[in-house]
Design a protein around this motif. Structure first.
Motif, PDB file in Angstrom:
ATOM      1  N   TYR A  74      16.483   0.076  -7.584  1.00 41.15           N
ATOM      2  CA  TYR A  74      17.496   0.960  -6.638  1.00 41.15           C
ATOM      3  C   TYR A  74      18.689   0.058  -6.279  1.00 41.15           C
ATOM      4  N   HIS A  75      19.688   0.629  -5.990  1.00 40.33           N
ATOM      5  CA  HIS A  75      20.940  -0.207  -5.668  1.00 40.33           C
ATOM      6  C   HIS A  75      20.986  -0.148  -4.096  1.00 40.33           C
ATOM      7  N   ASP A  76      21.004  -1.228  -3.543  1.00 39.81           N
ATOM      8  CA  ASP A  76      20.929  -1.350  -1.928  1.00 39.81           C
ATOM      9  C   ASP A  76      22.263  -1.485  -1.360  1.00 39.81           C
ATOM     10  N   GLY A  77      23.344  -1.277  -2.073  1.00 44.56           N
ATOM     11  CA  GLY A  77      24.632  -1.191  -1.727  1.00 44.56           C
ATOM     12  C   GLY A  77      25.385  -2.326  -2.114  1.00 44.56           C
ATOM     13  N   ILE A  78      24.560  -3.528  -2.551  1.00 45.14           N
ATOM     14  CA  ILE A  78      25.069  -4.778  -3.032  1.00 45.14           C
ATOM     15  C   ILE A  78      24.700  -5.130  -4.396  1.00 45.14           C
ATOM     16  N   SER A  79      23.349  -4.849  -4.689  1.00 49.30           N
ATOM     17  CA  SER A  79      22.879  -5.156  -5.958  1.00 49.30           C
ATOM     18  C   SER A  79      21.637  -4.277  -6.300  1.00 49.30           C
ATOM     19  N   CYS A  80      21.246  -4.478  -7.340  1.00 47.62           N
ATOM     20  CA  CYS A  80      19.988  -3.618  -7.752  1.00 47.62           C
ATOM     21  C   CYS A  80      18.568  -4.331  -7.632  1.00 47.62           C
ATOM     22  N   LYS A  81      17.637  -3.697  -6.795  1.00 45.10           N
ATOM     23  CA  LYS A  81      16.448  -4.328  -6.348  1.00 45.10           C
ATOM     24  C   LYS A  81      15.507  -3.557  -6.933  1.00 45.10           C
ATOM     25  N   PRO A  82      14.288  -4.252  -7.241  1.00 48.86           N
ATOM     26  CA  PRO A  82      13.045  -3.783  -7.818  1.00 48.86           C
ATOM     27  C   PRO A  82      12.235  -2.865  -6.569  1.00 48.86           C
ATOM     28  N   CYS A  83      11.934  -1.708  -6.985  1.00 50.91           N
ATOM     29  CA  CYS A  83      11.283  -0.779  -6.271  1.00 50.91           C
ATOM     30  C   CYS A  83       9.934  -1.426  -5.877  1.00 50.91           C
ATOM     31  N   ARG A  84       9.470  -0.968  -4.848  1.00 49.93           N
ATOM     32  CA  ARG A  84       8.263  -1.349  -4.242  1.00 49.93           C
ATOM     33  C   ARG A  84       7.120  -0.855  -5.399  1.00 49.93           C
ATOM     34  N   THR A  85       5.917  -1.437  -5.371  1.00 50.94           N
ATOM     35  CA  THR A  85       4.998  -1.140  -6.281  1.00 50.94           C
ATOM     36  C   THR A  85       4.544   0.214  -5.898  1.00 50.94           C
ATOM     37  N   PRO A  86       3.758   0.734  -6.558  1.00 52.19           N
ATOM     38  CA  PRO A  86       3.339   2.417  -6.554  1.00 52.19           C
ATOM     39  C   PRO A  86       2.397   2.198  -5.158  1.00 52.19           C
ATOM     40  N   CYS A  87       2.334   3.331  -4.664  1.00 55.26           N
ATOM     41  CA  CYS A  87       1.633   3.348  -3.396  1.00 55.26           C
ATOM     42  C   CYS A  87       0.113   3.102  -3.577  1.00 55.26           C
ATOM     43  N   ARG A  88      -0.692   2.502  -2.670  1.00 55.52           N
ATOM     44  CA  ARG A  88      -2.059   2.193  -2.962  1.00 55.52           C
ATOM     45  C   ARG A  88      -2.939   2.920  -2.618  1.00 55.52           C
ATOM     46  N   GLU A  89      -3.753   3.495  -3.664  1.00 55.93           N
ATOM     47  CA  GLU A  89      -4.961   4.557  -3.405  1.00 55.93           C
ATOM     48  C   GLU A  89      -6.092   3.792  -2.714  1.00 55.93           C
ATOM     49  N   PRO A  90      -6.736   4.131  -1.924  1.00 54.49           N
ATOM     50  CA  PRO A  90      -6.812   5.602  -1.333  1.00 54.49           C
ATOM     51  C   PRO A  90      -6.336   5.556   0.171  1.00 54.49           C
ATOM     52  N   ASN A  91      -5.422   4.819   0.550  1.00 53.84           N
ATOM     53  CA  ASN A  91      -5.059   4.393   1.829  1.00 53.84           C
ATOM     54  C   ASN A  91      -3.813   4.893   1.870  1.00 53.84           C
ATOM     55  N   GLU A  92      -2.654   4.846   1.034  1.00 48.97           N
ATOM     56  CA  GLU A  92      -1.409   5.419   0.818  1.00 48.97           C
ATOM     57  C   GLU A  92      -0.979   6.726   0.060  1.00 48.97           C
ATOM     58  N   PHE A  93      -0.002   7.412   0.480  1.00 48.67           N
ATOM     59  CA  PHE A  93       0.620   8.336  -0.425  1.00 48.67           C
ATOM     60  C   PHE A  93       1.997   8.364  -0.366  1.00 48.67           C
ATOM     61  N   GLU A  94       2.680   8.726  -1.494  1.00 48.54           N
ATOM     62  CA  GLU A  94       4.176   8.531  -1.704  1.00 48.54           C
ATOM     63  C   GLU A  94       4.899   9.620  -0.700  1.00 48.54           C
ATOM     64  N   THR A  95       5.751   9.089  -0.285  1.00 42.62           N
ATOM     65  CA  THR A  95       6.475  10.247   0.818  1.00 42.62           C
ATOM     66  C   THR A  95       7.922  10.413   0.153  1.00 42.62           C
ATOM     67  N   SER A  96       8.351   9.617  -0.676  1.00 40.38           N
ATOM     68  CA  SER A  96       9.867   9.637  -1.233  1.00 40.38           C
ATOM     69  C   SER A  96       9.603   8.670  -2.524  1.00 40.38           C
ATOM     70  N   PRO A  97       9.977   9.193  -3.543  1.00 36.90           N
ATOM     71  CA  PRO A  97       9.919   8.236  -4.829  1.00 36.90           C
ATOM     72  C   PRO A  97      11.334   7.201  -4.912  1.00 36.90           C
ATOM     73  N   CYS A  98      10.908   6.367  -5.879  1.00 36.44           N
ATOM     74  CA  CYS A  98      12.263   5.367  -5.979  1.00 36.44           C
ATOM     75  C   CYS A  98      13.439   6.127  -6.602  1.00 36.44           C
ATOM     76  N   THR A  99      14.411   6.033  -6.230  1.00 36.32           N
ATOM     77  CA  THR A  99      15.647   6.562  -6.854  1.00 36.32           C
ATOM     78  C   THR A  99      16.819   5.723  -7.132  1.00 36.32           C
ATOM     79  N   GLN A 100      17.945   5.998  -7.527  1.00 35.29           N
ATOM     80  CA  GLN A 100      18.796   4.738  -7.886  1.00 35.29           C
ATOM     81  C   GLN A 100      19.429   4.323  -6.377  1.00 35.29           C
ATOM     82  N   THR A 101      19.401   5.086  -5.353  1.00 33.42           N
ATOM     83  CA  THR A 101      19.817   4.716  -3.966  1.00 33.42           C
ATOM     84  C   THR A 101      18.797   4.408  -3.117  1.00 33.42           C
TER      85      THR A 101
END
Length: 71
Positions: free
Chosen positions: A8-35
């Protein structure tokens, strides 16, 4: 500026998205997007959910969904 997949672009440069959410303790509330980076939330942070009459709390949490109530 377009970033490669899983970045994703943080306003300065492209940054790697965080790793997928960890089961069974987390769930994704927002996917990685361009911004924006991927956002995860702990399943138990929603333990105050009130289910409808005839439903009960379910331990259903995976990396993309949290369905707290069921029949």
């Amino acid at each position: 500026m377009l970033c490669p997949p899983e970045q994703y672009h943080d306003g300065i440069s492209c940054k790697p998205c965080r790793t997928p959410c960890r089961e069974p303790n987390e769930f994704e509330t927002s996917p990685c997007t361009q911004t924006a980076d991927r956002q995860c939330r702990l399943c138990d942070t929603l333990s105050t959910v009130q289910c409808e009459l005839g439903e009960y709390l379910l331990p259903n949490c995976d990396k993309t969904t949290f369905k707290p109530c069921g029949t």
